[in-house]
Design an enzyme around this catalytic site. Sequence first.
Site, PDB file in Angstrom:
ATOM      1  N   ALA A  13       0.824  -1.214   0.000  1.00 52.25           N
ATOM      2  CA  ALA A  13       0.000   0.000   0.000  1.00 52.25           C
ATOM      3  C   ALA A  13       0.856   1.261   0.000  1.00 52.25           C
ATOM      4  O   ALA A  13       0.325   2.362  -0.070  1.00 52.25           O
ATOM      5  CB  ALA A  13      -0.945   0.009   1.197  1.00 52.25           C
ATOM      6  N   LYS A  15       3.301   1.998   2.518  1.00 50.51           N
ATOM      7  CA  LYS A  15       3.548   2.474   3.882  1.00 50.51           C
ATOM      8  C   LYS A  15       4.948   3.069   4.033  1.00 50.51           C
ATOM      9  O   LYS A  15       5.105   4.154   4.596  1.00 50.51           O
ATOM     10  CB  LYS A  15       3.346   1.330   4.885  1.00 50.51           C
ATOM     11  CG  LYS A  15       1.924   0.812   4.964  1.00 50.51           C
ATOM     12  CD  LYS A  15       1.791  -0.374   5.885  1.00 50.51           C
ATOM     13  CE  LYS A  15       2.538  -1.598   5.442  1.00 50.51           C
ATOM     14  NZ  LYS A  15       2.065  -2.196   4.183  1.00 50.51           N
ATOM     15  N   GLU A  88       7.430  -1.011   9.732  1.00 51.68           N
ATOM     16  CA  GLU A  88       7.162  -2.406  10.111  1.00 51.68           C
ATOM     17  C   GLU A  88       6.781  -2.508  11.590  1.00 51.68           C
ATOM     18  O   GLU A  88       7.241  -3.382  12.320  1.00 51.68           O
ATOM     19  CB  GLU A  88       8.369  -3.297   9.788  1.00 51.68           C
ATOM     20  CG  GLU A  88       8.817  -3.245   8.344  1.00 51.68           C
ATOM     21  CD  GLU A  88       7.792  -3.761   7.325  1.00 51.68           C
ATOM     22  OE1 GLU A  88       6.819  -4.434   7.726  1.00 51.68           O
ATOM     23  OE2 GLU A  88       7.970  -3.499   6.117  1.00 51.68           O
ATOM     24  N   CYS A 147      -8.723  -7.837  -8.394  1.00 51.15           N
ATOM     25  CA  CYS A 147     -10.072  -7.641  -8.911  1.00 51.15           C
ATOM     26  C   CYS A 147     -10.503  -6.175  -8.885  1.00 51.15           C
ATOM     27  O   CYS A 147     -11.545  -5.820  -9.424  1.00 51.15           O
ATOM     28  CB  CYS A 147     -11.070  -8.486  -8.118  1.00 51.15           C
ATOM     29  SG  CYS A 147     -11.329  -7.912  -6.421  1.00 51.15           S
ATOM     30  N   CYS A 182      -8.379  -8.895  -1.583  1.00 42.93           N
ATOM     31  CA  CYS A 182      -9.627  -8.673  -0.870  1.00 42.93           C
ATOM     32  C   CYS A 182      -9.957  -9.965  -0.118  1.00 42.93           C
ATOM     33  O   CYS A 182      -9.396 -11.028  -0.415  1.00 42.93           O
ATOM     34  CB  CYS A 182     -10.754  -8.300  -1.845  1.00 42.93           C
ATOM     35  SG  CYS A 182     -11.256  -9.631  -2.953  1.00 42.93           S
TER      36      CYS A 182
END
Length: 193
Positions: A13, A15, A88, A147, A182
């Site tokens: 993502a 981070k 982390e 997806c 997901c």
Amino acid sequence: MSKVYFYYSAMNAGKSTVLLQSSYNYRERGMHTLLFVPAIDTRAGVGRIQSRIGLGAEAMALQPTENLFDHVKAAHAAQPVACVLIDEAQFLTRAQVEQLTDVSDRLGIPVLCYGLRTDFQGQLFTGSAALLALADNLIELKTICHCGRKATMNLRVGPDGRAVKEGAQVEIGGNERYVAMCRRHYKDALAQA
């Protein structure tokens, strides 16, 4: 009033990128930051934070027995610290998260923690559980499944690319070992393993 922030997400993502950008923003204004990364994460080398897009910085490699409050207090006495940033953070101990709350509450220094919420089995990491309970602000960083839906799960895969259902909670790896998915596709992948 300083706060403890927990920025959490599934894998990939960004981070570490957000952490490095935050540190850069402070430093660009002449402010000193302290960066920490648990010593267990050696993917970029010991004591190094590295993002997938190529940004990197040196950090203090933190052992589970080390006291974060003592480190920050000593550094702050030598040179005022504007912000503490932890990459982390899921690998922190409960005691270390409590020490970070003291950094915020007693030293008045904001603390920005970045990490995974859950492991490959959907279980909370110790550090993440403590941060979810104790942080002042919880911020979800979003990434997507193949997806197109929001990815919230971390699927561990073996060398054959198939889902791994069992194993140690901590196994350091990147894109070759984990896939953000997901919940639906995570469950589907486990059912096919």
